[in-house]
Design a protein around this motif. Structure first.
Motif, PDB file in Angstrom:
ATOM      1  N   GLY A  49     -18.082   2.569 -24.661  1.00 23.31           N
ATOM      2  CA  GLY A  49     -18.974   2.947 -23.855  1.00 23.31           C
ATOM      3  C   GLY A  49     -18.898   4.138 -22.871  1.00 23.31           C
ATOM      4  N   LYS A  50     -19.079   3.950 -21.595  1.00 21.61           N
ATOM      5  CA  LYS A  50     -18.820   5.464 -21.074  1.00 21.61           C
ATOM      6  C   LYS A  50     -17.603   5.814 -20.801  1.00 21.61           C
ATOM      7  CE  LYS A  50     -22.529   3.744 -17.615  1.00 21.61           C
ATOM      8  NZ  LYS A  50     -22.768   3.551 -16.185  1.00 21.61           N
ATOM      9  N   GLU A  55     -15.415  13.070 -21.004  1.00 20.95           N
ATOM     10  CA  GLU A  55     -15.535  14.162 -20.910  1.00 20.95           C
ATOM     11  C   GLU A  55     -16.984  15.017 -20.725  1.00 20.95           C
ATOM     12  OE1 GLU A  55     -15.072  18.403 -23.799  1.00 20.95           O
ATOM     13  OE2 GLU A  55     -13.784  16.568 -24.286  1.00 20.95           O
ATOM     14  N   LEU A  56     -17.888  14.154 -21.545  1.00 20.64           N
ATOM     15  CA  LEU A  56     -19.317  14.723 -21.265  1.00 20.64           C
ATOM     16  C   LEU A  56     -19.858  14.393 -19.951  1.00 20.64           C
ATOM     17  CD1 LEU A  56     -20.848  13.700 -24.979  1.00 20.64           C
ATOM     18  CD2 LEU A  56     -19.703  15.920 -24.072  1.00 20.64           C
ATOM     19  N   TYR A  57     -19.578  13.271 -19.500  1.00 13.62           N
ATOM     20  CA  TYR A  57     -19.852  12.807 -18.125  1.00 13.62           C
ATOM     21  C   TYR A  57     -19.329  13.805 -17.058  1.00 13.62           C
ATOM     22  CZ  TYR A  57     -22.016   8.417 -19.768  1.00 13.62           C
ATOM     23  OH  TYR A  57     -22.818   7.597 -20.274  1.00 13.62           O
ATOM     24  N   LEU A  58     -18.163  13.874 -17.343  1.00 16.08           N
ATOM     25  CA  LEU A  58     -17.343  15.120 -16.261  1.00 16.08           C
ATOM     26  C   LEU A  58     -18.140  16.394 -16.351  1.00 16.08           C
ATOM     27  CD1 LEU A  58     -15.032  15.886 -14.465  1.00 16.08           C
ATOM     28  CD2 LEU A  58     -13.917  16.715 -16.401  1.00 16.08           C
ATOM     29  N   ILE A  59     -18.638  17.070 -17.529  1.00 23.32           N
ATOM     30  CA  ILE A  59     -19.295  18.319 -17.763  1.00 23.32           C
ATOM     31  C   ILE A  59     -20.541  18.089 -16.971  1.00 23.32           C
ATOM     32  CG2 ILE A  59     -20.293  19.815 -19.136  1.00 23.32           C
ATOM     33  CD1 ILE A  59     -18.051  19.117 -21.210  1.00 23.32           C
ATOM     34  N   LEU A 111     -26.849  12.787 -25.537  1.00 23.34           N
ATOM     35  CA  LEU A 111     -28.047  12.232 -26.116  1.00 23.34           C
ATOM     36  C   LEU A 111     -27.800  12.086 -27.646  1.00 23.34           C
ATOM     37  CD1 LEU A 111     -31.128  13.944 -24.671  1.00 23.34           C
ATOM     38  CD2 LEU A 111     -30.423  11.585 -24.379  1.00 23.34           C
ATOM     39  N   SER A 112     -27.097  13.208 -28.166  1.00 25.54           N
ATOM     40  CA  SER A 112     -26.642  13.228 -29.563  1.00 25.54           C
ATOM     41  C   SER A 112     -25.625  12.161 -30.015  1.00 25.54           C
ATOM     42  CB  SER A 112     -26.025  14.658 -30.074  1.00 25.54           C
ATOM     43  OG  SER A 112     -25.525  14.410 -31.415  1.00 25.54           O
ATOM     44  N   GLU A 113     -24.669  11.568 -29.029  1.00 28.17           N
ATOM     45  CA  GLU A 113     -23.913  10.710 -29.310  1.00 28.17           C
ATOM     46  C   GLU A 113     -24.377   9.380 -29.037  1.00 28.17           C
ATOM     47  OE1 GLU A 113     -20.660  10.768 -30.644  1.00 28.17           O
ATOM     48  OE2 GLU A 113     -20.996  13.133 -30.889  1.00 28.17           O
ATOM     49  N   LYS A 114     -25.217   9.209 -27.890  1.00 24.21           N
ATOM     50  CA  LYS A 114     -25.604   7.748 -27.636  1.00 24.21           C
ATOM     51  C   LYS A 114     -27.009   7.254 -27.866  1.00 24.21           C
ATOM     52  CE  LYS A 114     -24.280   6.626 -23.390  1.00 24.21           C
ATOM     53  NZ  LYS A 114     -23.386   5.604 -23.674  1.00 24.21           N
TER      54      LYS A 114
END
Length: 278
Positions: A49-50, A55-59, A111-114
């Protein structure tokens, strides 16, 4: 002209991501050297999940917040004057463009991952990250703010570190199984974050070199000798940061190898070096 907060906020983002990149690359390599692959971002192991995509959410969130600060708060929404872009805030508009590129990288990677709508290989994500670093490089190299003297020297060193980020990130797409390349990317990002901090504390904080001062939104040095001493101090500061990161990387590698090291690691190192250490 910059500010203390204007350097600390992006510096924190780069520093956290860079340190996480170094640690993740080291752990992934010592855990299984033969299957190592370069990653544009690193998931949190053991989570779904999140938390996995932290790291991506942080960026994405960090760059969006900084973007809002530059574009909305710093400009006070005064985007236009007499029908043209407000010349008093060109610096903020330029920073917003750079931050937008990092925000786009975070969103595209998520988007690529989820989702199934934008499946991208790791090399493509690395090139998108390199594009964001290129935008940052051109911003600071062709800045509308005329950085001169000591301030200009600190920004010149920053441009060099950004260039290293570009090179290592592109190399990660071209050499996808190279541990040194992935490690270099993390080191470059970490050094960039640390240099943002160093610039903030030196030019806009308590570490201003003797003979120089912040006056009327400019860094002024009383004499050429004072400026030269400030530039030499900057060189020493950068060396200290490089040395500190080097010690941290060696220490983290030793710790990770002792705790997570694969049984094949020592044999692989011997084979790569062409001799038996035992």
């Amino acid at each position: 002209m910059g500010s203390f907060k204007g350097h600390v906020l992006p510096g924190t983002l780069f520093l956290v991501v860079g340190i996480w990149h170094i640690w993740s690359a080291v752990v992934r390599y010592v855990s299984n050297p033969k299957s190592f692959r370069v990653r544009a971002w690193n998931p949190v192991p053991g989570y779904d999940g999140k938390m996995k995509h932290l790291e991506l959410y942080l960026i994405a969130i960090g760059s969006f917040i900084d973007l809002c600060v530059e574009l909305l708060y710093s400009t006070h929404l005064k985007f236009f004057v007499n029908g043209v872009l407000n010349p008093s805030h060109m610096n903020n508009f330029e920073h917003s463009g750079m931050l937008l590129m990092f925000f786009i990288f975070g969103i595209v990677a998520l988007l690529s991952e989820k989702s199934r709508y934008l499946p991208l290989p790791e090399g493509a994500l690395s090139l998108i990250a390199a594009t964001a670093f290129c935008a940052e490089y051109f911003l600071f190299y062709f800045h509308s703010t005329n950085h001169k003297g000591l301030e200009g020297y600190y920004h010149l060193l920053l441009v060099i570190l950004i260039g290293l980020c570009i090179i290592s990130t592109v190399a990660g797409a071209l050499i996808p199984n190279s541990f040194p390349v992935d490690l270099s990317s993390g080191i470059s990002i970490t050094l960039q974050g640390l240099w943002f901090y160093q610039t903030a504390f030196t030019l806009y904080g308590p570490l201003m070199p003797e003979g120089c001062l912040l006056k009327e939104d400019m860094i002024m040095c009383k004499s050429t000798n004072s400026q030269v001493r400030g530039e030499l101090l900057a060189n020493f500061q950068l060396f200290g940061l490089v040395f500190g990161v080097f010690v941290g990387v060696v220490g983290s590698y030793g710790f990770a190898a002792a705790r997570y090291g694969h049984s094949e690691l020592r044999r692989l190192v011997r084979d790569d070096n062409g001799f038996d250490r035992n």
